[in-house]
Design an enzyme around this catalytic site. Structure first.
Site, PDB file in Angstrom:
ATOM      1  CG  ASN A  22      -8.402   7.866   0.209  1.00 36.72           C
ATOM      2  OD1 ASN A  22      -7.677   6.994   0.672  1.00 36.72           O
ATOM      3  ND2 ASN A  22      -9.488   8.272   0.830  1.00 36.72           N
ATOM      4  CD  GLU A  41      -7.092   1.466   1.226  1.00 37.25           C
ATOM      5  OE1 GLU A  41      -7.180   2.697   1.407  1.00 37.25           O
ATOM      6  OE2 GLU A  41      -6.043   0.820   1.368  1.00 37.25           O
ATOM      7  NE  ARG A  42     -13.436   6.961   3.406  1.00 32.25           N
ATOM      8  CZ  ARG A  42     -13.625   7.644   4.546  1.00 32.25           C
ATOM      9  NH1 ARG A  42     -14.831   8.057   4.906  1.00 32.25           N
ATOM     10  NH2 ARG A  42     -12.615   7.863   5.351  1.00 32.25           N
ATOM     11  CG  ASN A  73     -11.883   2.258   3.885  1.00 28.61           C
ATOM     12  OD1 ASN A  73     -11.194   2.591   2.927  1.00 28.61           O
ATOM     13  ND2 ASN A  73     -12.067   3.066   4.930  1.00 28.61           N
ATOM     14  CG  ASN A 125      -0.757  -0.585   5.252  1.00 31.10           C
ATOM     15  OD1 ASN A 125      -0.262  -1.393   6.032  1.00 31.10           O
ATOM     16  ND2 ASN A 125      -1.777  -0.896   4.466  1.00 31.10           N
ATOM     17  CB  CYS A 180      -6.678  -1.577   4.042  1.00 31.33           C
ATOM     18  SG  CYS A 180      -7.570  -0.236   4.855  1.00 31.33           S
ATOM     19  N   GLY A 181      -4.212  -0.979   6.533  1.00 35.20           N
ATOM     20  CA  GLY A 181      -3.880  -1.181   7.947  1.00 35.20           C
ATOM     21  C   GLY A 181      -5.069  -0.972   8.862  1.00 35.20           C
ATOM     22  CB  THR A 182      -7.641   1.709   9.170  1.00 42.99           C
ATOM     23  OG1 THR A 182      -7.815   1.865   7.747  1.00 42.99           O
ATOM     24  CG2 THR A 182      -6.779   2.845   9.714  1.00 42.99           C
ATOM     25  N   GLY A 183      -8.043  -1.223   7.910  1.00 46.67           N
ATOM     26  CA  GLY A 183      -8.959  -2.310   7.542  1.00 46.67           C
ATOM     27  C   GLY A 183      -8.599  -3.614   8.226  1.00 46.67           C
ATOM     28  CB  CYS A 203      -3.494   6.094   6.244  1.00 39.16           C
ATOM     29  SG  CYS A 203      -2.781   4.937   5.053  1.00 39.16           S
ATOM     30  CG  HIS A 236     -12.642  -0.103   8.072  1.00 36.78           C
ATOM     31  ND1 HIS A 236     -11.767  -0.289   7.025  1.00 36.78           N
ATOM     32  CD2 HIS A 236     -12.095   0.866   8.854  1.00 36.78           C
ATOM     33  CE1 HIS A 236     -10.735   0.524   7.181  1.00 36.78           C
ATOM     34  NE2 HIS A 236     -10.910   1.248   8.276  1.00 36.78           N
ATOM     35  CG  ASN A 249      -1.942   0.953   1.373  1.00 32.58           C
ATOM     36  OD1 ASN A 249      -2.372   1.225   2.495  1.00 32.58           O
ATOM     37  ND2 ASN A 249      -2.419   1.538   0.300  1.00 32.58           N
TER      38      ASN A 249
HETATM   39  N1  LIG Z   1      -8.916   4.703   1.971  1.00 33.28           N
HETATM   40  C1  LIG Z   1      -8.942   4.968   3.405  1.00 33.28           C
HETATM   41  C2  LIG Z   1      -7.670   5.714   3.862  1.00 33.28           C
HETATM   42  C3  LIG Z   1      -6.408   4.875   3.714  1.00 33.28           C
HETATM   43  C4  LIG Z   1      -6.410   3.721   4.694  1.00 33.28           C
HETATM   44  C5  LIG Z   1      -5.501   2.554   4.374  1.00 33.28           C
HETATM   45  N2  LIG Z   1      -4.582   2.690   3.282  1.00 33.28           N
HETATM   46  C6  LIG Z   1      -4.782   2.056   5.632  1.00 33.28           C
HETATM   47  O1  LIG Z   1      -3.659   1.536   5.530  1.00 33.28           O
HETATM   48  O2  LIG Z   1      -5.401   2.162   6.724  1.00 33.28           O
HETATM   49  C7  LIG Z   1     -10.198   5.797   3.767  1.00 33.28           C
HETATM   50  O3  LIG Z   1     -10.647   6.610   2.939  1.00 33.28           O
HETATM   51  O4  LIG Z   1     -10.665   5.632   4.913  1.00 33.28           O
END
Ligand SMILES: N[C@H](CCC[C@H](N)C(=O)O)C(=O)O
Length: 279
Positions: free
Chosen positions: A64, A213-214, A195, A75, A222-225, A73, A164, A13
């Protein structure tokens, strides 16, 4: 715009990181999509800026590849922490970073030849009206059935500062993410969009996840994911509170700590190259 940047990725990512303490990034958001364009720009899933903070060591903003700004984010913050340390913007290996999702606390740890970053990602948010998900009041959404274009989905919704929608499936390879990702991302029950994570449980300590991802479409990780997915797995009694998340681009270790209710993410952050942009 002309600026120096450094390209990083976390499990594939990837991000353009710009030091806003030195570069003029006042008008960065309208340029984010062009910067991220993989044919006409630098190419990335997002743009991350380093900004000053009165409440923490630094402030991080994340845009984004469609130009939208996100709250957080996972990652990216691992890459951010390694970037500011290696750029000697701080001597701290454990720092505080202000984000729109709150103050995060990454810690750089050497692990043999590898350098990993562990991040306290804070508490997961489960109340529907705070994720946000419309039409469910303050309910916790666990395996709630929705029908979209005559297809049944059982969704579990978690915010890690960003929204998410997690869907557990029997076979991750059978999911048409290009079809269902955008439909769910923009579904009317998600007022801020969302997401979308599709997850196959391999065992109680290993989950396989793919993400739409959104604002960025399919990314390799996606780390938060991954954090939201672990929480959703615990809520559905499908995994333990600590598990490995196998993503397209690599592996993240996630723990939802029972005593402090914080989610901890550990994973790599890799520098790719430095450059100058003149767009
Ligand atoms: N697309 C995500 C932001 C990037 C998160 C993702 N790349 C991560 O590693 O958490 C959103 O709009 O909430």
């Amino acid at each position: 715009m002309n600026f120096k940047f450094t390209k990083w990725h976390g499990c594939g990512n990837d991000f353009v990181i710009i030091n806003g303490l030195e570069e003029n990034i006042e008008t960065i958001q309208p340029q984010a999509a062009a910067i991220c364009n993989r044919n006409f720009g630098i190419g990335a899933d997002g743009v991350i800026t380093v900004c000053p903070s009165e409440n923490a060591d630094f402030c991080m903003r994340i845009f984004n590849s469609d130009g939208s700004e996100a709250e957080m984010c996972g990652n990216g913050i691992r890459c951010f922490a390694r970037y500011v340390y290696e750029a000697k913007l701080t001597t701290k290996s454990e720092m505080t970073i202000e984000t729109k999702a709150g103050i995060m606390k990454p810690k750089i740890i050497a692990s043999g030849d590898d350098v990993l970053v562990t991040v306290n990602m804070g508490n997961p948010v489960l109340q529907a009206d705070k994720v946000p998900v419309a039409g469910f009041a303050d309910k916790t959404i666990i395996s709630e059935e929705i029908i979209v274009d005559n297809e049944n989905f059982h969704i579990t919704c978690v915010s890690m500062g960003n929204p998410h929608c997690i869907i557990f499936v029997d076979d991750i390879n059978a999911v048409d993410i290009n079809k269902w990702g955008p439909v769910l991302e923009k579904h009317q029950i998600f007022p801020n969009k969302t997401n979308v994570e599709f997850v196959q449980v391999l065992n109680r300590s290993k989950l396989r996840m793919r993400v739409w991802e959104r604002g960025a479409a399919i990314t390799l990780a996606c780390g938060t994911g991954a954090c939201a997915t672990l929480v959703a797995g615990v809520l559905n009694n499908l995994c333990d509170r600590q598990a490995s998340l196998q993503l397209d681009g690599g592996l993240l270790s996630i723990e939802w700590n029972e005593s402090d209710n914080n989610v901890y993410m550990t994973g790599p952050a890799t520098k790719v190259f430095e450059g100058k942009y003149s767009g």
